[in-house]
Motif scaffolding. Structure first.
Motif, mmCIF file in Angstrom:
data_model
loop_
_atom_site.group_PDB
_atom_site.id
_atom_site.type_symbol
_atom_site.label_atom_id
_atom_site.label_comp_id
_atom_site.label_asym_id
_atom_site.label_seq_id
_atom_site.Cartn_x
_atom_site.Cartn_y
_atom_site.Cartn_z
ATOM 1 N N ALA A 1 30.364 40.884 39.139
ATOM 2 C CA ALA A 1 30.859 41.863 40.111
ATOM 3 C C ALA A 1 29.755 42.847 40.446
ATOM 4 N N THR B 1 32.575 46.378 47.305
ATOM 5 C CA THR B 1 32.583 45.625 46.056
ATOM 6 C C THR B 1 32.515 44.127 46.320
ATOM 7 N N TRP B 2 32.002 43.413 45.351
ATOM 8 C CA TRP B 2 31.906 41.957 45.398
ATOM 9 C C TRP B 2 32.329 41.410 44.036
ATOM 10 N N TYR B 3 32.969 40.248 44.044
ATOM 11 C CA TYR B 3 33.412 39.606 42.808
ATOM 12 C C TYR B 3 33.145 38.114 42.867
ATOM 13 N N SER B 4 32.875 37.541 41.708
ATOM 14 C CA SER B 4 32.813 36.089 41.651
ATOM 15 C C SER B 4 34.237 35.555 41.730
ATOM 16 N N ASP B 5 34.388 34.333 42.204
ATOM 17 C CA ASP B 5 35.719 33.736 42.323
ATOM 18 C C ASP B 5 36.413 33.636 40.972
ATOM 19 N N SER B 6 35.639 33.457 39.920
ATOM 20 C CA SER B 6 36.226 33.253 38.599
ATOM 21 C C SER B 6 36.899 34.505 38.038
ATOM 22 N N VAL B 7 36.554 35.676 38.561
ATOM 23 C CA VAL B 7 37.138 36.914 38.018
ATOM 24 C C VAL B 7 37.962 37.676 39.050
ATOM 25 N N LYS B 8 37.926 37.243 40.296
ATOM 26 C CA LYS B 8 38.635 37.947 41.372
ATOM 27 C C LYS B 8 40.121 38.038 41.033
ATOM 28 N N GLY B 9 40.668 39.245 41.161
ATOM 29 C CA GLY B 9 42.072 39.451 40.855
ATOM 30 C C GLY B 9 42.333 39.840 39.411
ATOM 31 N N ARG B 10 41.338 39.651 38.549
ATOM 32 C CA ARG B 10 41.498 40.002 37.129
ATOM 33 C C ARG B 10 40.589 41.150 36.724
ATOM 34 N N THR C 1 38.041 44.499 37.773
ATOM 35 C CA THR C 1 37.841 45.533 38.776
ATOM 36 C C THR C 1 36.613 46.355 38.416
#
Length: 124
Positions: A47, A56-65, A67
């Motif tokens: 992230a 902000t940016w997130y990897s797909d593997s952590v998006k939604g989990r 912050t």
């Protein structure tokens, strides 16, 4: 130069939560982020947050989990990690950079400063 010090790693059961913090000192950074490295694997983007715009940016593997957030007054960046999975087990590194121009968010080669890392272990 920028100095980064991480804290907050540890051992947690799957489904649990941890909060990592990164305290920055030295010159101003435009972006701050988190990467992680599992044993025998490459260091991967998790992230990032832009100091000025709060983007902000997130990897797909952590998006939604996970912050990512920042505290201007304390010059810290935090990573709140919820619903942790065993595959989140890794050493987590805080990163910073002064400029984002023509640079990738997800490539660790495009970040300038690194913390020493903090271990996160998620048991099944």
């Amino acid at each position: 130069q920028v100095q980064l010090v991480e804290s907050g790693g540890g051992l947690v059961q799957a489904g649990g939560s941890l909060r990592l913090s990164c305290a920055a000192s030295g010159r101003t950074s435009n972006d701050m982020g988190w990467f992680r490295q599992a044993p025998g694997k490459d260091r991967l983007f998790v992230a990032a947050i832009r100091w000025v715009s709060d983007g902000t940016w997130y990897s797909d593997s952590v998006k939604g989990r996970f912050t990512i957030s920042r505290d201007n007054a304390k010059n810290t960046v935090s990573l709140q990690m919820n619903s942790l999975k065993p595959e989140d087990t890794a050493v987590y590194f805080c990163a910073a950079r002064a400029s984002e121009i023509l640079r990738s968010v997800i490539s660790d080669h495009d970040w300038d400063y690194w913390g020493q890392g903090t271990q996160v272990t998620v048991s099944s």
